[in-house]
Design a protein around this motif. Sequence first.
Motif, PDB file in Angstrom:
ATOM      1  N   TYR A  14       1.505  26.095 -20.204  1.00  0.00           N
ATOM      2  CA  TYR A  14       1.550  27.459 -20.715  1.00  0.00           C
ATOM      3  C   TYR A  14       0.382  28.275 -20.173  1.00  0.00           C
ATOM      4  N   CYS A  18       0.415  31.774 -17.998  1.00  0.00           N
ATOM      5  CA  CYS A  18      -0.392  32.971 -18.267  1.00  0.00           C
ATOM      6  C   CYS A  18      -1.097  33.430 -16.994  1.00  0.00           C
ATOM      7  N   TYR A  21       1.370  35.165 -14.960  1.00  0.00           N
ATOM      8  CA  TYR A  21       1.643  36.476 -15.563  1.00  0.00           C
ATOM      9  C   TYR A  21       0.677  37.529 -15.028  1.00  0.00           C
ATOM     10  N   ASP A  22      -0.618  37.155 -14.918  1.00  0.00           N
ATOM     11  CA  ASP A  22      -1.606  38.074 -14.361  1.00  0.00           C
ATOM     12  C   ASP A  22      -1.292  38.429 -12.911  1.00  0.00           C
ATOM     13  N   PRO A  28       5.153  34.933 -19.758  1.00  0.00           N
ATOM     14  CA  PRO A  28       5.383  33.484 -19.796  1.00  0.00           C
ATOM     15  C   PRO A  28       6.761  33.092 -20.314  1.00  0.00           C
ATOM     16  N   PHE A  96      -3.884  36.140 -25.323  1.00  0.00           N
ATOM     17  CA  PHE A  96      -2.963  35.017 -25.420  1.00  0.00           C
ATOM     18  C   PHE A  96      -3.652  33.821 -26.073  1.00  0.00           C
ATOM     19  N   LEU A  98      -4.193  30.124 -26.005  1.00  0.00           N
ATOM     20  CA  LEU A  98      -4.087  29.117 -24.955  1.00  0.00           C
ATOM     21  C   LEU A  98      -4.074  27.702 -25.519  1.00  0.00           C
ATOM     22  N   ALA A 159      -5.019  36.957 -20.732  1.00  0.00           N
ATOM     23  CA  ALA A 159      -5.191  35.501 -20.841  1.00  0.00           C
ATOM     24  C   ALA A 159      -6.660  35.167 -20.569  1.00  0.00           C
ATOM     25  N   ASP A 433      -1.976  37.686 -29.261  1.00  0.00           N
ATOM     26  CA  ASP A 433      -1.494  38.659 -28.278  1.00  0.00           C
ATOM     27  C   ASP A 433      -0.708  39.808 -28.910  1.00  0.00           C
TER      28      ASP A 433
END
Length: 471
Positions: A14, A18, A21-22, A28, A96, A98, A159, A433
């Motif tokens: 996960y 993230c 995602y950046d 995600p 997020f 983590l 993240a 988030d």
Amino acid sequence: MFSNVEIDISQSPYLFKCQLYDLTGVPPERQKIMVKGGLLRDDADWSKLGVKEGQKLMMMGTADEIVNAPDKGPVFAEDMPEEEQVIHVGHSAGLFNLGNTCYMNSTVQCLHSVPELKSALIKYPPPVRSNEVDQTSHLLTAATRDLFNDLDKNVKPVAPMRFLTELRKKYPQFAQLHNGVYMQQVCIICNSELITLVAADYPLEDTDALERLFGVDLISRVHYPESGEESTETESVYSLKCHISQEVNHLHEGLKHGLKSELEKTSPSLGRSALYLKDSRINDLPRYLTIQFVRFFWKRESNQKAKILRKVDYPLELDVYDFCSDDLRKRLEVPRQILRDEEGKKLGLKTSDRISGPTDNDVKMAEVEASSNRSGDSSNFQLVEDASEKEKALTGIYDLVAVLTHKGRSADSGHYVAWVKQENGKWIQFDDDDPIPQREEDITRLSGGRDWHMAYICMYKARDVPMQSLH
């Protein structure tokens, strides 16, 4: 196509999503990553997937929609550049989770709400490679600076991967595992460690700057009633404790209990160990006052941590005058009168004659200005947001600006959430988030008494008066 994307196999997939995602803008939950003919699960074990260096992975997914601004007509929030969206929305981004990092996320959101701390971190220099300095401290402080910057510039969740990595390197207790999963941590430890780190690590001419932001100076009378022995001790702490018992229904009562304690030490006159009584008073105040509700304790019969669910009310406005030393009370007298006069003017009342005569005025002004050297002077560190107001005097009255809550029965589990007052006066609940607007009247309902979110840390900001008002 992206090359040289690093995968930390000690973290969950996960976290890797993230990171993507950046890079890609694909959230995600929309990512489908193919590994060995199958989809990568969020909780998969990297060691069992056999991912090798240089291996190519395929990701499919739809990025967040980018809406182009129209040529004519009104401009909508989603059409604005992201930094302008932050201003329009009125709050910064969420963080997020983590993997059991809500304790960290909520702590960061509370500290991020302190503009003076953000201003200081902006000026923090890049880490210098040297064998003579603690690189882990420098890297974590720099990561804190960069994370604050990311929160200010983004509307989409951030993240905090680099920050988490550096936090665990500097403080290994935050990397503890249980059954292969990172453990939930106590947020007050994270809070105090971060403040201590930045205070010690920041290379300022004014080394006490962050102490003035968060440090509370205490003066204590330590005495043993039977022998009449008595001594005075001083210490600086980053939070006051609100002890909870059957007699405590309000924060004031808990603070009163928290400033009294028992101390076991050797008695010179008795020649043996004795139990001394310790009565503490506040001798200097910070700009931001942090209060911890002591809700967790060790239950011997079950050999585990337990939580006190008792309801303890706390105010939006806190006056700590009753907990101050006689010396500090004298220094607060003039600023408090000025504040009362200013508030009275707003209500249409006549102001009082503050000082009885020139001699009293000179003496009291000297006391106030001397105390401002610690609590108010900001010329070196620029502790105030308005650079034109270089000095402010504290009054002992504070306004609630952040509440960090815990939901659950154990310190080793449950969920932490930050509730933060924005510069526009609105309150935002930062549940990892997911930032959610709140009403002010709902904030004081987080006082406990049931199995829901209850205050664990309260942060108050000083209500002060400009020093020029004292002349």
